[in-house]
Every structure is written in C-alpha cells, then in structure tokens.
Design an enzyme around this catalytic site. Structure first.
Site, PDB file in Angstrom:
ATOM      1  N   ASP A  89       3.641   1.180  10.359  1.00 20.27           N
ATOM      2  CA  ASP A  89       2.360   0.788  10.959  1.00 20.27           C
ATOM      3  C   ASP A  89       2.714  -0.029  12.384  1.00 20.27           C
ATOM      4  OD1 ASP A  89      -0.387   0.010  11.122  1.00 20.27           O
ATOM      5  OD2 ASP A  89       0.123  -1.874  10.536  1.00 20.27           O
ATOM      6  N   ASP A  91      -0.051  -2.595  14.585  1.00 19.42           N
ATOM      7  CA  ASP A  91      -0.176  -3.764  14.436  1.00 19.42           C
ATOM      8  C   ASP A  91      -0.101  -4.655  13.346  1.00 19.42           C
ATOM      9  OD1 ASP A  91      -2.500  -3.872  16.891  1.00 19.42           O
ATOM     10  OD2 ASP A  91      -2.068  -1.885  16.303  1.00 19.42           O
ATOM     11  N   ASP A 144       1.286  -3.659   6.651  1.00 22.36           N
ATOM     12  CA  ASP A 144       0.819  -4.926   6.437  1.00 22.36           C
ATOM     13  C   ASP A 144      -0.394  -4.973   5.512  1.00 22.36           C
ATOM     14  OD1 ASP A 144      -1.057  -6.171   8.940  1.00 22.36           O
ATOM     15  OD2 ASP A 144      -0.280  -3.832   9.010  1.00 22.36           O
TER      16      ASP A 144
END
Length: 224
Positions: free
Chosen positions: A8, A10, A173
């Site tokens: 991922d 961001d 995240d």
C-alpha cells in the site's frame, strides 16, 4: 524462489497525512470556514480518503446546513487539484523504506504498489519521493473499475509485476488492506508505526511490522 511483495502507499510507505489534510483545509478555507482538520490529530481520517476528510470537516461546522447542495462533489476535484500541486510538501518516507526495498530486490523479489490513491497521483508521489523505479507495477484507485478491498487490483498488481498471487503478500496499514489480502487469499502484514500505532493489532493481521528493517526477513520467511 522469488516472490512478490505488494505495498500500500499512504500510511505504509510514506506518511502523507499532513499534505492530505492540507488539501482538505484548502477547500474549507476557500469557503471561508478556516482549517477544520488538524494535520496531527486527524491523521487517521486522512488515510480514509479525500471525501471522508471533506465529510468530517463539514460535520464539525456548527452551521453545516448552510453548505450548498453538492458541496462535497464540488470540493473533491478542488481537493485533488490542490493535493497534486502540493503532493510532497510535508510527506516523508517512513524510516528504512529505501534500504528495505533494496534488500528485497537483492533477494530477487518483485515489488509492486496497490493503492486507493488515484494512479496519476501515486506515480507523481513516488517519483518525487525518488522510489518509483523500485516497483515493477502500480495499480491505483482508478486503474480498474474496482478498488481495494476488491481483490482484482491486488491480483493485477502482482500479474503486472510478473509474479504469482500464490507467492505474494501485502503490506498495508488499514482494515481495507486486511480485507484485500483475505479476498485475494494471501497473507497480510500491517505496519505498527502508522497513525494508529500498535493498536492496529486489533485487526488480527498475519504479522505486524514494527520497522522496515524487519521486512526482508519477513519476506524470506513467507516467500521462501
């Protein structure tokens, strides 16, 4: 045998929250509302996307009924425009990213990005951060008709990198990343150095990553 590590963007590779919040606040200021979001306290909201930030800001207004109909739809393109022009003002890679990417490549693993950031913005950010060339593929929110947690973008990222889904895993995240990995039938590691910190363990990932220094060993363990 080499595998594929899918990242991922961001909140995983880079802390982009301050620049994202800045773009939302620019929209609020244009309406004479001031800065409705805080770049530190609201960092978790930043990783939920542009529309989520706008809705959160509007919801904090005492007179939000005065907003014209369609305010979110009008402001969202403005948010993206401001963000594109200021995409790496405050954004920084998390410690150890570059060394970990180099180590993974040295182990023979393929690297890919699967993000819910629009593809053009993702390319631009990785370019400015100096790591775009580390990745064999990048799938963004608008690359396909669907986005994460649908497994199609993840599978496309692995395929475009020349890998096999069965020999891959996702580093993310958020719960969106956990659900994406589950839908794709792969393992997921979630970083514990993002805005939620160690509390991310509540999602029950296959592993927690406390620092990028630990990623090469995890990749060898899962992909060997």
């Amino acid at each position: 045998m080499a595998g594929t590590v899918v990242f991922d963007l961001d909140g995983t590779l880079a802390d982009t929250s301050a620049d994202l919040i800045g773009a939302a606040n620019a929209c609020f200021r244009a309406r004479g509302l001031g800065d409705l979001l805080d770049p530190v306290a609201d960092s978790l909201i930043a990783f939920q996307g542009g529309r989520a930030m706008l809705r959160e800001g509007y919801g904090r207004m005492s007179g939000n009924s005065l907003l014209p109909p369609g305010a979110e739809g009008d402001d969202y393109p403005r948010l993206l425009e401001h963000y594109a022009a200021n995409i790496a003002t405050c954004t920084q890679l998390y410690p150890g990213v570059v060394a970990a990417l180099d180590a993974l490549a040295g182990q023979g693993h393929r690297l890919a990005v699967c993000t819910n950031k629009p593809e053009g913005l993702a390319h631009a950010l990785l370019d400015q951060l100096g790591i775009r060339d580390a990745f064999a593929s990048l799938i963004g929110a608008d690359t396909l008709p669907v986005r994460k947690p649908d497994p199609a973008p993840y599978k496309a990222a692995v395929a475009a990198a020349g890998g096999e889904v069965g020999r891959s895993f996702l580093l993310g995240d958020t719960d969106t990343d956990r659900k994406t990995a589950a839908a794709a039938g792969v393992k997921v590691a979630l970083v514990s150095f993002g805005p939620e910190g160690a509390g991310i363990a509540r999602l029950g990932p296959d592993a927690l990553l406390d620092h990028f220094d630990d990623l090469p060993a995890l990749a060898e363990s899962w992909l060997a």
